[in-house]
Structure formats: C-alpha cells, structure tokens
Design an enzyme around this catalytic site. Structure first.
Site: not given
Length: 789
Positions: A169, A302, A313, A334, A339, A400
C-alpha cells in the site's frame, strides 16, 4: 526540440510535478479526483462488476466510467488486464499536454507502483490450469509488476529507466520518490511515476478473511470507524527537473522536496502501535527535504479507518512533527475513494499537490466523533483554508509487512532542498544460495567445472535451491516458519548470512531493499485456488498477507531487526541489478548507512508452467527462443551495501565498490526485446559514463546470457559495439547455473566480486535484462577502493 545530452546532470537539482493523471471512483481525470476530495463527496458505493456474496461488505470505491486506454497491448482476445487499463488511462492524461518531442524517449523513464500487479491475469491463468484448459502464454506476460510497467512504457514509447516497485500500500508513494531520485540524479530528463491496482474477488476475499472491511463507507480517524473500504484506480504524475520546467515553460503544480522510507519490523499486517517506524519515514522525508516539522502545513494521512492503523499513524505524526502536530490539519483521501492499495500513494500525492496549490485542506468524510487514540485535527465536515504561509505538505502511506513511505511536497519555488551528503558505495558482505549450494565459492566452482545440479521435470531443466534443515535452523525456528513461504525463508537465511559476512549489526540505520522477479507465487497459488470452488469462505487469513510482493522483505526486517529504509523492486530478470542500483543511490544520498540488497525467487509448478508456455524454458514449443541450454533456476543472493564513510568508521572489510549504473528500455509494442540490443547498449554506455570509465577501462563483462538464443544474440551484438576496440573477458555463468529469474544480476555481481577479489582484473561490467526489454548495467570494482586524493 528534445534534450539529448548524455552528459551528467548536476545531482541534487529540484524536481517538479508538472502534470497529473488519475482514474478513480470520483470519475475520469485528476480534476474529478480533486473536486471530489475537496467537496468530501463519498464515491464508495455498491460494487457492480464483482460478485460480493459471502463478504462482510458490498461497497468499494469502484471505477464506474469506462477504462478505455488510448493505446493497446499484447493480450488474449477475450481478456483485459484492468490494472494496466487503469494505468494507461492515467498515464495518457499526465502526458496529454506535454509537447511532442520535448523529451528524448531514451531520457524518459517510468516507475510504476502496484500492490497486486496483474492479479486478474494471474487469476485467469490459475483458473485455466485448475480446469485443465490449454495455457495461454499471453496471460503470464501480463501478471507481474514489471509486465505492467513495460506495458505502459511500450504504449507511450518511454525508453529510459523502466522499473516497478511493490511496497504494497506504500507503492505509489515509493514510486514517486524513486522517480524523483532518477530525475534528481540526472538518470532521466522526465519520469512518469505513480501507481495502479484493480479490484478483484481475490483481494476482497483476503481483506474479508482479515476482518478488515467496513460495512459502511470508511470513516478514518473517527471514533465510530468500522474498517477500511477498498478502492481501485490509478494515479500518475509527470516529474521533470525544475530547471527543465523553467526552460520549456512547464508550470509546476508542486515540487517533490524529499521522501523517506522505513521498516516497522513488527508484524505482517499490523503497524507498530507506537508509530515509531512510520515516524522514522516522516523524519527521513523531512531530513531529505531539509525542512523542520513546523513548516508542514498539511498532512494527507494514510487514514484507512481500521482500529489499529489510525491510532498508530496518529502517534507517528505526533512523534515526527512534535508540538506542531496538534495544529496541523490532517485528512484522509481514502474516506472518499477507498483504499487504492498500490495506487493510493500516487492518488493521494495528487490530492496533496492540489491542496498546496489551492492552499486548502480537503475534509475527512465520514468523521463524526473523536477517538481518544486519534487526537489530531482531521478536518471534519468541510474543506478548510490552510495557513497562508504554508508552503509544504506531507503525504503518508504505510503498508503490509511494515513498509512505510512519506513524501514531502512543496509549493513551486518556495524551498530549495539541501545538497545531499554524497558518498561512495561499497559492498561489505555477500551471501549466495542456489542450486550449486551455499556460497559464492560453490557457485564459482560449478561454473568452472561447467556443471550444476539440474532436475528434468516435464520437459524442463530446473535448478532448485535445496536448503537443508541444519542450514535454516540457526536463523528460523520451525514455529517461525509455520506461516512463511519458501520465498521468505530463503530471504531471511541469505540476509542473515550476508550480515554475518559483513560483521554488521542491524539497527535503525540499516535497511533492506528486496527484489523478486516472479514474486510470492507459492502463496498466491495456495490462496487463490481454493477460492474457485468455495468462494470467500475458503480464504486463509494466514496465507493472504504472504501474497504481496514485499512480504519477504517484511519477514527479513522483522526477524533480523532491520528498521532502516525498505523497498521492494520487481523488474523481471533485471531485478537483481535494479535492486543494487536503487540501493546504491539511496546510500549515496544519505538515506541510510547500510542496506542489504536481498533478491530471491522460487520455483513453483505454475511458474515453471508459465515459462514453458511462453517458450522460454522448453524446446518443445515451435519457434521457442530456448535453444536447449536454458535451465530455469531459483535462489537467493544478499549483498550488504554501505556508505564508504560508514564502512571505514566501523573498520569493515570492503569487498568491492559500486562505481556506476545505467538503465534503458526497448519499449516496443511489436516485440519483447530489440534484436539489435540497442537498449542494452545504451544501458552499458550509461553505466560506463556514470563510473567515469571508457570501454578500455573494463576488465571483464558478466553477461545476462542464459540460453535464450534471441536475447543472447542481441546482448552479444550490443557488447561487440560497446567494446569494439577493447577485449574484456566475458563470463556467462547463468548458462551453467541456470537463470534464477530476478536473482541473476545480483548473482553475477556476487561472482564478479568473488572472482575479482585479488583486485588485479580491473572493473567489471554486469548486465541484466528482463524478457520485456528492460536493461540495467552495473560497473563494480572488486577489492578495497583507494581513497580519492
């Protein structure tokens, strides 16, 4: 008129974003994306083109306008690769207003970020295999990250560096950072950079198994958030040097002042809860940009909407920005498009640039009430003016496997980043695992004897890397390996061995740049095949995280304690050399003190089947390029690269120096590679120029040749032209050891250092080429380099 000069550009020059293209659920175009984000218009709605039965949500940020690219690509008549279609449309918009011929094609590069690459093509291949249908050789040629990058480059005739990055991502942001580096270092005059990913039943099944999906549109940072909403799309930006933009009247939208990368080294899916890993990426971006935290006037977060990501975050922002974090507006794109995985960083960078340009922070849609664990200002409700003095913004993307990326964008002309603390780059540790055994000495012995272990399976010559239990046990317990595939196991072992060879202790200044040509195919096969019969109920949450290309890098970082910059490169058979080239540039510019370049590929039934179907690995296919000498192999090579000053400071034994690099692409829709070898010739000449050497200064050439007649002849012709008045020794170890897919360039570099350790043979040129016509050449010198006078 195109600028064609091959002379070195001044390193450290500014990098401008002069155009953008996007295709998202907000509609076609970057303007539609910005207007939707500005209005807080939620384009997360019921999915129309996928069967959503058995899932915990029916919603996503689906592109509902036609993704009709203006340029075509090689494909089966009944199949389209949606991720490539999306990227081609966004790329077309970003290039639409660029005057024809302004950039020489050989100086025009591409960096494409993607999480899932051509997953729909890989899925179609596996589905055909499951029902015993004849394999279509065009499907695997659309499945890998580099295949998508080469598809875009070929469509638009971009013949400079062509690379794919795959930090899940964080891929889109990582791609823009790497693209900016290529421009800043003068390796290209222009770079098209961004990301792409498409929705699929496979991705939905995976996130559903992780219980990450929200039944309602995602509400990042809000106290009532329920999870993330998936999305699809592509975002691309056109990067040029600021002086180039000024000379040609190109209006910058923003400048890429800096970027930072880091590894959490914590968990396969969850972020480090205290935000320390992500905070280091933000700090690195600010250091690179030469900006104090208080200069950041807006953060595009994010902001996924999951219980663990948003607080982590928030903590990272607070750590990195310090007291100014409380008064800095933060919002999540997002919340309006979902996403977009590998495209998220690129799309969000476009929104960040537009926010700077308009001095307006778009809102976080769906935010209804505060969460004590998310204590920042998330711009709820409506867009808000940013402080009039704001000239810098931050865009965060975390992924990830603990891969973190942060971009710092500035208003045009508002800030000049400092000149990096340039340094030479040396190699201090090497590990080689392959069919010939453990170590470079074993590989060199096999080449000298002209024989390596070969298994004959179904008409193929395969070279397998059999790592015995006692070779794994010192580094990984059986319990640790339970949820790891062979890609990760080989990577951890080879990295540990290289670190030991270098006498290096892992810490926050030591990172890992991982490379893989074919990626996590073992995990992909294991995860996808059950879905065909049982649907989402068959999705294994322990396997799904291993299907992303950077998962092995995350396992390496977690098990060995590497917390410095991390990235994952996948450039087909050119991966090994591309990984070293990227790591060398990161080190030279001071992003880290040391990086381990670990390049690994493993053989699976479907990987071998794909090579056979395309004719690369079998002489049974009429007209196949293989000539009977080709062995398809697997393995892992790890090289420890360090800044020379850091290696000297710790008294390290230096094995050699990376002197130069060069990249080019054949970029043709008519063929996979140029039979005259002109792209490879250009890559070699650029590498020599970067090293400050002429052909006569090279003692040996390590060839990419592996037994594919057409490709080998093209390389032979290119080498003959470059060294027409010189006669360096030529080595073709892969004709004996086999073609280890993406590992080949790193393997040849390791052998060049091993065989040249006496330091008497002169610098070596190492060639590496993908089957899609992307070329990377490296110049290295074995032995401890002399200090500059």
């Amino acid at each position: 008129m195109a600028e064609t000069a091959e002379t070195k550009q001044r390193p450290g020059r500014g990098v401008a974003v002069v155009a953008a293209g996007a295709l998202t659920s907000q509609g076609a175009g970057a303007e539609a994306l910005w207007q939707g984000a500005l209005a807080g218009r939620v384009a997360i709605r019921p999915v129309q083109h996928l069967d959503m039965r058995g899932l915990s949500t029916k919603l996503a940020g689906e592109v509902d306008v036609p993704a009709d690219p203006p340029r075509g690509y090689r494909r089966p008549a009944d199949h389209r690769e949606r991720a490539l279609d999306l990227a081609l449309v966004a790329a077309g918009e970003a290039l639409a207003d660029l005057p024809a011929g302004l950039v020489e094609p050989s100086r025009f590069g591409l960096v494409l970020g993607t999480c899932n690459a051509g997953l729909l093509s890989a899925r179609a291949w596996l589905e055909r295999a499951r029902r015993g249908a004849p394999p279509d050789p065009r499907l695997p040629l659309l499945a890998t990250p580099q295949a998508l990058a080469e598809g875009v480059a070929a469509a638009y005739g971009l013949r400079g560096p062509v690379l794919a990055v795959n930090t899940a991502c964080a891929s889109g942001a990582n791609a823009i950072g790497l693209g900016a580096d290529l421009v800043r270092r003068g390796r290209a005059d222009a770079v098209l950079a961004g990301g792409t990913d498409a929705l699929s039943d496979v991705v939905f099944a995976g996130f559903n198994a992780l219980e990450s999906l929200s039944p309602e549109p995602a509400a990042p940072y809000s106290g009532d958030r329920q999870g993330l909403s998936l999305g699809e799309g592509s975002g691309m930006v056109l990067l040029v040097a600021t002086d180039f933009a000024a000379r040609h009247g190109l209006r910058p939208l923003a400048e890429v002042a800096g970027y930072g990368l880091s590894a959490d080294g914590y968990h396969v899916t969850a972020p480090r809860p205290d935000g320390s890993g992500a905070a280091e990426a933000i700090r690195g971006a600010l250091r690179h940009a030469g900006l104090p935290p208080e200069r950041v006037g807006y953060v595009n977060g994010h902001g996924t909407g999951t219980p663990k990501n948003d607080p982590a975050e928030s903590a990272a922002i607070a750590r990195a920005l310090g007291p100014s974090a409380a008064r800095t507006p933060v919002s999540s794109t997002k919340s309006v498009v979902g996403h977009l995985l590998g495209a998220a960083g690129a799309v969000e960078a476009i929104v960040t640039a537009r926010a700077l340009d308009a001095r307006t922070a778009p809102p976080t849609a769906g935010y209804t009430r505060p969460d004590p664990d998310c204590p920042l200002d998330y711009v709820p409700g409506h867009a808000r003016p940013i402080d009039a003095g704001t000239d810098a913004a931050l865009s965060n993307n975390f992924a990830f496997a603990g891969a973190n990326a942060a971009l710092v964008l500035t208003r045009p002309g508002a800030h000049t980043p400092p000149e990096p603390d340039w340094d030479r780059v040396v190699v201090t540790g090497v590990s080689v695992l392959g069919p010939a055994g453990d170590g470079a000495e074993a590989a060199e012995r096999a080449v000298r004897d002209g024989r390596a272990p070969v298994h004959h399976e179904a008409g193929l010559r395969l070279g397998r890397a059999d790592l015995p239990e006692d070779g794994i046990a010192p580094y990984l317990t059986r319990r640790q390996r339970r949820r790891m595939d062979r890609l990760a196991v080989l990577s951890v072992v080879s990295t540990a061995k290289a670190l030991a060879d270098a006498g290096l202790t892992a810490d926050e200044r030591v990172g890992v740049v991982f490379g893989t040509g074919t990626g996590p195919m073992e995990a992909m096969e294991k995860f996808v095949l059950p879905l065909f019969d049982e649907g989402p109920a068959a999705a294994d949450p322990s396997v799904f995280p291993n299907t992303v290309y950077n998962q092995a890098a995350g396992q390496v970082a977690t098990h060995l304690g590497l917390r410095g910059p991390t990235s994952t490169v996948s450039a087909g058979h050119a991966t090994g050399a591309a990984t070293v080239a990227y790591a060398a540039d990161l080190l030279s510019a001071g992003h880290a003190d040391a990086l381990v370049c670990t390049v690994t590929d493993t053989l699976t039934e479907q990987v071998a089947r794909a090579y056979a179907a395309t004719g690369a690995a079998s002489t049974r296919v009429p007209g196949a390029p293989a000539d009977g000498r080709f062995t398809l192999a697997e393995g892992s090579v790890a090289l420890v690269l360090e800044r020379l000053s850091a290696a000297r400071a710790r008294g390290a034994t230096v094995l050699g120096e990376v002197l130069g690099q060069g990249m080019a692409s054949d970029a043709s829709r008519a063929r996979l590679w140029d039979p005259r070898g002109r792209g490879l010739e250009l890559a070699m000449r650029r590498a020599l120029d970067d090293a400050g050497l002429g052909p006569e200064g090279v003692g040996e050439v390590w060839l990419s040749a592996a037994g594919l007649t057409a490709a080998d002849r093209a390389e032979e012709a290119a080498v003959a032209r470059v060294f027409d008045t010189a006669d360096p020794a030529r080595h073709a170890p892969k004709t004996v050891l086999g073609e280890p897919m993406g590992v080949g360039g790193a393997l040849c570099l390791a052998l060049a250092l091993w065989t040249g350790r006496s330091g008497t043979g002169g610098p070596a040129l190492v060639n590496s080429s993908s089957l899609g016509g992307s070329h990377v050449s490296l110049v290295v010198a074995a032995g401890d380099p002399k200090e500059e006078s």
